[in-house]
Design a protein around this motif. Structure first.
Motif, mmCIF file in Angstrom:
data_model
loop_
_atom_site.group_PDB
_atom_site.id
_atom_site.type_symbol
_atom_site.label_atom_id
_atom_site.label_comp_id
_atom_site.label_asym_id
_atom_site.label_seq_id
_atom_site.Cartn_x
_atom_site.Cartn_y
_atom_site.Cartn_z
ATOM 1 N N GLU A 4 -2.396 40.496 5.840
ATOM 2 C CA GLU A 4 -2.497 41.935 6.091
ATOM 3 C C GLU A 4 -1.129 42.606 6.151
ATOM 4 O OE1 GLU A 4 -4.371 45.046 9.407
ATOM 5 O OE2 GLU A 4 -4.817 42.901 9.519
ATOM 6 N N ARG A 5 -0.161 41.928 6.777
ATOM 7 C CA ARG A 5 1.171 42.523 6.910
ATOM 8 C C ARG A 5 1.856 42.661 5.555
ATOM 9 N NH1 ARG A 5 2.672 45.289 11.196
ATOM 10 N NH2 ARG A 5 4.747 44.365 11.442
ATOM 11 N N PRO A 55 14.312 45.109 10.601
ATOM 12 C CA PRO A 55 14.638 45.044 9.178
ATOM 13 C C PRO A 55 14.629 43.617 8.639
ATOM 14 C CG PRO A 55 16.080 46.610 10.263
ATOM 15 C CD PRO A 55 15.313 45.907 11.347
ATOM 16 N N ARG A 56 15.041 42.677 9.468
ATOM 17 C CA ARG A 56 15.045 41.267 9.041
ATOM 18 C C ARG A 56 13.621 40.785 8.729
ATOM 19 N NH1 ARG A 56 18.758 37.192 9.618
ATOM 20 N NH2 ARG A 56 20.064 38.540 10.920
ATOM 21 N N THR A 57 12.659 41.209 9.556
ATOM 22 C CA THR A 57 11.267 40.826 9.308
ATOM 23 C C THR A 57 10.755 41.454 8.017
ATOM 24 O OG1 THR A 57 10.847 40.636 11.688
ATOM 25 C CG2 THR A 57 8.926 40.842 10.258
ATOM 26 N N VAL A 58 11.127 42.710 7.790
ATOM 27 C CA VAL A 58 10.743 43.383 6.546
ATOM 28 C C VAL A 58 11.298 42.617 5.348
ATOM 29 C CG1 VAL A 58 11.061 45.469 5.151
ATOM 30 C CG2 VAL A 58 10.535 45.670 7.579
ATOM 31 N N GLU A 59 12.536 42.188 5.444
ATOM 32 C CA GLU A 59 13.144 41.421 4.355
ATOM 33 C C GLU A 59 12.419 40.103 4.125
ATOM 34 O OE1 GLU A 59 17.232 41.056 5.400
ATOM 35 O OE2 GLU A 59 17.683 43.190 5.025
ATOM 36 N N SER A 60 11.875 39.519 5.213
ATOM 37 C CA SER A 60 11.140 38.258 5.048
ATOM 38 C C SER A 60 9.826 38.493 4.299
ATOM 39 C CB SER A 60 10.865 37.616 6.414
ATOM 40 O OG SER A 60 9.887 38.335 7.139
ATOM 41 N N TYR A 61 9.157 39.646 4.570
ATOM 42 C CA TYR A 61 7.963 39.986 3.800
ATOM 43 C C TYR A 61 8.318 40.159 2.318
ATOM 44 C CZ TYR A 61 5.776 41.132 8.316
ATOM 45 O OH TYR A 61 5.283 41.088 9.597
ATOM 46 N N LYS A 88 14.731 49.973 6.250
ATOM 47 C CA LYS A 88 14.845 50.271 7.679
ATOM 48 C C LYS A 88 13.692 51.152 8.134
ATOM 49 C CE LYS A 88 17.911 52.344 11.138
ATOM 50 N NZ LYS A 88 19.199 53.058 11.375
ATOM 51 N N GLU A 89 13.361 52.174 7.334
ATOM 52 C CA GLU A 89 12.260 53.072 7.686
ATOM 53 C C GLU A 89 10.916 52.359 7.618
ATOM 54 O OE1 GLU A 89 14.215 57.315 6.197
ATOM 55 O OE2 GLU A 89 13.169 56.017 4.760
ATOM 56 N N ILE A 90 10.773 51.423 6.683
ATOM 57 C CA ILE A 90 9.546 50.629 6.613
ATOM 58 C C ILE A 90 9.394 49.804 7.879
ATOM 59 C CG2 ILE A 90 8.396 48.712 5.422
ATOM 60 C CD1 ILE A 90 9.585 49.788 2.810
ATOM 61 N N GLY A 91 10.511 49.216 8.349
ATOM 62 C CA GLY A 91 10.485 48.449 9.589
ATOM 63 C C GLY A 91 10.018 49.289 10.766
ATOM 64 N N GLN A 129 2.327 48.556 0.378
ATOM 65 C CA GLN A 129 1.982 49.974 0.306
ATOM 66 C C GLN A 129 3.177 50.844 0.662
ATOM 67 O OE1 GLN A 129 -1.405 50.804 -0.705
ATOM 68 N NE2 GLN A 129 -0.193 52.616 -1.222
ATOM 69 N N TYR A 130 3.926 50.441 1.701
ATOM 70 C CA TYR A 130 5.128 51.191 2.069
ATOM 71 C C TYR A 130 6.224 51.040 1.005
ATOM 72 C CZ TYR A 130 3.496 52.278 6.804
ATOM 73 O OH TYR A 130 2.809 52.781 7.882
ATOM 74 N N ALA A 131 6.281 49.862 0.380
ATOM 75 C CA ALA A 131 7.303 49.632 -0.648
ATOM 76 C C ALA A 131 7.110 50.562 -1.835
ATOM 77 C CB ALA A 131 7.269 48.176 -1.117
ATOM 78 N N ALA A 132 5.884 51.031 -2.035
ATOM 79 C CA ALA A 132 5.591 51.948 -3.137
ATOM 80 C C ALA A 132 5.950 53.390 -2.797
ATOM 81 C CB ALA A 132 4.114 51.861 -3.505
ATOM 82 N N SER A 133 6.513 53.603 -1.625
ATOM 83 C CA SER A 133 6.978 54.936 -1.235
ATOM 84 C C SER A 133 8.486 54.993 -1.404
ATOM 85 C CB SER A 133 6.598 55.225 0.222
ATOM 86 O OG SER A 133 7.412 54.457 1.106
#
Length: 214
Positions: free
Chosen positions: A154-155, A180-186, A170-173, A161-165
């Motif tokens: 799910e994450r 931000p580190r977790t976002v980079e891991s996704y 940082k804002e996605i995080g 979906q956010y990456a398509a914006s």
């Protein structure tokens, strides 16, 4: 077959130069040039002014390329939009794709590449610059949808979906309530699963496979 083109660019000299170059191409002719999206909409009041292709600058006053692409996609979806920009940023390209652009061309290209881009948009339905991965282009050029055996949690779906914006990582995080580190891991995990190397690669691949919708 000959295709009609409209050039939308607030730099008059650039617009006229583009028109002069295009007029030398065998399959294309320029109907007219306008300086922004509002002027284009005014021209479209007359059906004879509606082209096959719009060469669309992104940064313009009054009505920029993003707004114009969105309007064209809503009211004239058959028109092929080829975005023109000085920027080679993934976020800008993603946003133009979201708003309906079928191609993206940097303004510093030589005439042969401009003609190549026009040919590709007409024949294949898309054109993306060389800094998009070769594997992404192969995915885009495939006429058949691939079966998605890839399992996403799910994450990862939320991240896509956010990456398509136009949001930054940082804002996605902040939206996902994580670092931000977790976002980079996704992102990195999806790079591996999809076989892509760039954010735009992830987004367009996900769109093509129907994983996300705009």
């Amino acid at each position: 077959m000959e295709y009609s083109i409209v050039v939308v660019d607030d730099h008059i000299l650039i617009a006229e130069a583009l028109s002069g170059i295009i007029q030398k191409f065998r399959q294309y002719h320029v109907l007219y040039e306008v300086e922004n999206g509002k002027m284009l909409i005014e021209k479209f009041r007359h059906p004879k002014n509606i082209p096959d292709i719009v060469l669309l600058d992104i940064n313009m006053p009054h009505m920029d390329g993003f707004e114009t692409a969105k309007w064209l996609t809503q009211y004239h979806p058959a028109i092929l939009i080829l975005a023109l920009s000085m920027q080679d940023e993934e976020e800008t390209l993603i946003k133009m794709v979201r708003y309906g652009a079928k191609g993206y061309l940097l303004k510093n290209v030589r005439p042969p590449e401009l003609e190549k881009a026009l040919d590709a948009v007409v024949q294949k339905g898309y054109y993306y610059p060389d800094w998009i991965t070769h594997k992404l282009l192969l995915n885009l050029s495939s006429g058949k949808e691939q079966n998605m055996a890839i399992q996403l949690n799910e994450r990862e779906l939320v991240f896509l979906q956010y990456a398509a914006s136009e949001l930054t990582y940082k804002e996605i995080g902040e939206k996902m309530f994580c670092s931000p580190r977790t976002v980079e891991s996704y992102r990195d995990g999806l790079f591996e699963k999809f076989g892509q190397k760039t954010r735009i690669g992830l987004v367009i691949y996900a769109l093509k496979q129907g994983i996300i919708k705009l």
